[in-house]
Design a protein around this motif. Structure first.
Motif, mmCIF file in Angstrom:
data_model
loop_
_atom_site.group_PDB
_atom_site.id
_atom_site.type_symbol
_atom_site.label_atom_id
_atom_site.label_comp_id
_atom_site.label_asym_id
_atom_site.label_seq_id
_atom_site.Cartn_x
_atom_site.Cartn_y
_atom_site.Cartn_z
ATOM 1 N N GLY A 25 -9.390 -16.034 41.923
ATOM 2 C CA GLY A 25 -9.751 -15.408 40.646
ATOM 3 C C GLY A 25 -10.507 -14.105 40.838
ATOM 4 N N ALA A 26 -11.440 -14.099 41.787
ATOM 5 C CA ALA A 26 -12.199 -12.876 42.066
ATOM 6 C C ALA A 26 -11.280 -11.780 42.599
ATOM 7 C CB ALA A 26 -13.316 -13.167 43.065
ATOM 8 N N LYS A 27 -10.360 -12.146 43.478
ATOM 9 C CA LYS A 27 -9.412 -11.169 44.019
ATOM 10 C C LYS A 27 -8.462 -10.671 42.932
ATOM 11 C CE LYS A 27 -10.783 -11.370 48.304
ATOM 12 N NZ LYS A 27 -11.413 -10.242 48.961
ATOM 13 N N ASN A 34 -8.121 -2.303 40.262
ATOM 14 C CA ASN A 34 -7.761 -1.264 41.222
ATOM 15 C C ASN A 34 -6.268 -1.084 41.462
ATOM 16 O OD1 ASN A 34 -10.539 -0.707 41.836
ATOM 17 N ND2 ASN A 34 -10.548 -2.646 42.931
ATOM 18 N N ARG A 35 -5.509 -2.156 41.350
ATOM 19 C CA ARG A 35 -4.052 -2.142 41.569
ATOM 20 C C ARG A 35 -3.650 -1.558 42.923
ATOM 21 N NH1 ARG A 35 -1.550 -2.935 36.273
ATOM 22 N NH2 ARG A 35 -3.204 -4.029 35.203
ATOM 23 N N LYS A 36 -4.373 -1.911 43.960
ATOM 24 C CA LYS A 36 -4.028 -1.433 45.303
ATOM 25 C C LYS A 36 -3.017 -2.390 45.939
ATOM 26 C CE LYS A 36 -8.432 0.824 46.185
ATOM 27 N NZ LYS A 36 -9.613 0.874 47.053
ATOM 28 N N PRO A 37 -2.005 -1.856 46.611
ATOM 29 C CA PRO A 37 -0.983 -2.703 47.231
ATOM 30 C C PRO A 37 -1.569 -3.729 48.203
ATOM 31 C CG PRO A 37 -0.297 -0.406 47.270
ATOM 32 C CD PRO A 37 -1.715 -0.432 46.781
ATOM 33 N N GLU A 38 -2.603 -3.336 48.959
ATOM 34 C CA GLU A 38 -3.183 -4.282 49.914
ATOM 35 C C GLU A 38 -3.857 -5.463 49.200
ATOM 36 O OE1 GLU A 38 -6.072 -0.745 49.636
ATOM 37 O OE2 GLU A 38 -3.915 -0.965 49.858
ATOM 38 N N GLN A 39 -4.353 -5.231 47.992
ATOM 39 C CA GLN A 39 -4.934 -6.330 47.215
ATOM 40 C C GLN A 39 -3.846 -7.310 46.785
ATOM 41 O OE1 GLN A 39 -6.805 -3.705 44.310
ATOM 42 N NE2 GLN A 39 -8.798 -4.573 44.869
ATOM 43 N N MET A 46 -3.093 -15.346 50.221
ATOM 44 C CA MET A 46 -4.054 -16.399 49.905
ATOM 45 C C MET A 46 -3.394 -17.523 49.104
ATOM 46 S SD MET A 46 -7.446 -14.182 48.907
ATOM 47 C CE MET A 46 -8.444 -15.609 48.497
ATOM 48 N N ALA A 47 -2.582 -17.157 48.131
ATOM 49 C CA ALA A 47 -1.912 -18.160 47.310
ATOM 50 C C ALA A 47 -0.931 -18.979 48.132
ATOM 51 C CB ALA A 47 -1.194 -17.480 46.141
ATOM 52 N N ARG A 48 -0.195 -18.315 49.006
ATOM 53 C CA ARG A 48 0.769 -19.012 49.863
ATOM 54 C C ARG A 48 0.045 -19.999 50.787
ATOM 55 N NH1 ARG A 48 4.051 -14.954 50.767
ATOM 56 N NH2 ARG A 48 2.560 -13.961 52.146
ATOM 57 N N MET A 49 -1.041 -19.549 51.390
ATOM 58 C CA MET A 49 -1.796 -20.414 52.305
ATOM 59 C C MET A 49 -2.433 -21.585 51.554
ATOM 60 S SD MET A 49 -4.951 -19.510 54.870
ATOM 61 C CE MET A 49 -4.015 -18.236 55.685
ATOM 62 N N ALA A 50 -3.027 -21.312 50.395
ATOM 63 C CA ALA A 50 -3.673 -22.365 49.622
ATOM 64 C C ALA A 50 -2.662 -23.421 49.175
ATOM 65 C CB ALA A 50 -4.395 -21.772 48.415
ATOM 66 N N THR A 51 -1.471 -22.982 48.818
ATOM 67 C CA THR A 51 -0.423 -23.925 48.422
ATOM 68 C C THR A 51 0.028 -24.748 49.621
ATOM 69 O OG1 THR A 51 0.281 -22.404 46.683
ATOM 70 C CG2 THR A 51 1.811 -24.151 47.279
ATOM 71 N N ALA A 52 0.193 -24.108 50.759
ATOM 72 C CA ALA A 52 0.597 -24.825 51.974
ATOM 73 C C ALA A 52 -0.448 -25.861 52.394
ATOM 74 C CB ALA A 52 0.836 -23.839 53.108
ATOM 75 N N LEU A 53 -1.724 -25.574 52.124
ATOM 76 C CA LEU A 53 -2.804 -26.506 52.470
ATOM 77 C C LEU A 53 -3.080 -27.520 51.358
ATOM 78 C CD1 LEU A 53 -5.272 -23.957 54.103
ATOM 79 C CD2 LEU A 53 -3.880 -25.687 55.272
ATOM 80 N N ASN A 54 -2.284 -27.485 50.313
ATOM 81 C CA ASN A 54 -2.402 -28.402 49.174
ATOM 82 C C ASN A 54 -3.732 -28.309 48.439
ATOM 83 O OD1 ASN A 54 0.201 -29.577 49.410
ATOM 84 N ND2 ASN A 54 -0.542 -30.824 51.099
ATOM 85 N N VAL A 55 -4.317 -27.119 48.400
ATOM 86 C CA VAL A 55 -5.526 -26.923 47.595
ATOM 87 C C VAL A 55 -5.232 -26.085 46.356
ATOM 88 C CG1 VAL A 55 -7.217 -27.310 49.421
ATOM 89 C CG2 VAL A 55 -6.319 -25.021 49.061
ATOM 90 N N LEU A 65 1.917 -16.137 40.411
ATOM 91 C CA LEU A 65 3.017 -15.208 40.700
ATOM 92 C C LEU A 65 3.525 -14.534 39.434
ATOM 93 C CD1 LEU A 65 5.097 -17.118 43.407
ATOM 94 C CD2 LEU A 65 3.386 -15.316 43.724
ATOM 95 N N LEU A 66 3.617 -15.286 38.346
ATOM 96 C CA LEU A 66 4.048 -14.699 37.074
ATOM 97 C C LEU A 66 3.051 -13.640 36.596
ATOM 98 C CD1 LEU A 66 5.336 -17.855 35.158
ATOM 99 C CD2 LEU A 66 6.702 -15.930 35.992
ATOM 100 N N GLU A 67 1.766 -13.946 36.737
ATOM 101 C CA GLU A 67 0.737 -12.984 36.333
ATOM 102 C C GLU A 67 0.794 -11.728 37.200
ATOM 103 O OE1 GLU A 67 -2.607 -11.329 34.353
ATOM 104 O OE2 GLU A 67 -1.098 -12.807 33.796
ATOM 105 N N LEU A 68 0.979 -11.908 38.494
ATOM 106 C CA LEU A 68 1.067 -10.750 39.391
ATOM 107 C C LEU A 68 2.304 -9.911 39.088
ATOM 108 C CD1 LEU A 68 -0.089 -12.362 42.750
ATOM 109 C CD2 LEU A 68 -1.358 -10.737 41.321
ATOM 110 N N GLU A 69 3.401 -10.578 38.789
ATOM 111 C CA GLU A 69 4.617 -9.843 38.435
ATOM 112 C C GLU A 69 4.395 -9.035 37.160
ATOM 113 O OE1 GLU A 69 9.361 -10.601 37.569
ATOM 114 O OE2 GLU A 69 8.021 -12.311 37.768
ATOM 115 N N ARG A 70 3.740 -9.651 36.176
ATOM 116 C CA ARG A 70 3.447 -8.955 34.923
ATOM 117 C C ARG A 70 2.557 -7.745 35.175
ATOM 118 N NH1 ARG A 70 -0.329 -8.338 31.421
ATOM 119 N NH2 ARG A 70 -1.819 -9.765 32.358
ATOM 120 N N LEU A 71 1.559 -7.911 36.031
ATOM 121 C CA LEU A 71 0.665 -6.801 36.336
ATOM 122 C C LEU A 71 1.373 -5.689 37.088
ATOM 123 C CD1 LEU A 71 -2.535 -8.778 37.350
ATOM 124 C CD2 LEU A 71 -2.248 -7.325 35.337
ATOM 125 N N CYS A 72 2.317 -6.041 37.933
ATOM 126 C CA CYS A 72 3.043 -5.032 38.705
ATOM 127 C C CYS A 72 3.903 -4.137 37.812
ATOM 128 C CB CYS A 72 3.918 -5.698 39.763
ATOM 129 S SG CYS A 72 2.992 -6.337 41.156
#
Length: 79
Positions: A25-27, A34-39, A46-55, A65-72
């Protein structure tokens, strides 16, 4: 002299899913500002790793992902 060790043991730890949600959420807030590509790349990783770790649930991952797509595609106005 006061014994502070008892107070330390009464603190509760947050579940990993809450910690992950707070971090992502903070990220996400920083990316919205800022809308920086590295962000974006960091959020996706982070989302991919958190999902893989089941958290992070698959549902929450998909919502992010939908929110990020909308922001992009959303145009940023610089008034």
């Amino acid at each position: 002299m006061a014994n502070h060790s008892q107070g330390a043991s009464t603190h509760t730890q947050n579940p990993p899913s809450q910690v992950v949600t707070a971090l992502i959420g903070a990220k996400l807030i920083a990316y919205r500002v800022n809308r920086k590509p590295e962000q974006l790349h960091q959020l996706l990783g982070m989302a991919r790793m958190a999902t893989a770790l089941n958290v992070l649930s698959y549902h929450d991952h998909d919502q992010l992902l939908l929110e990020l797509e909308r922001l992009c595609v959303e145009e940023v106005s610089h008034d």
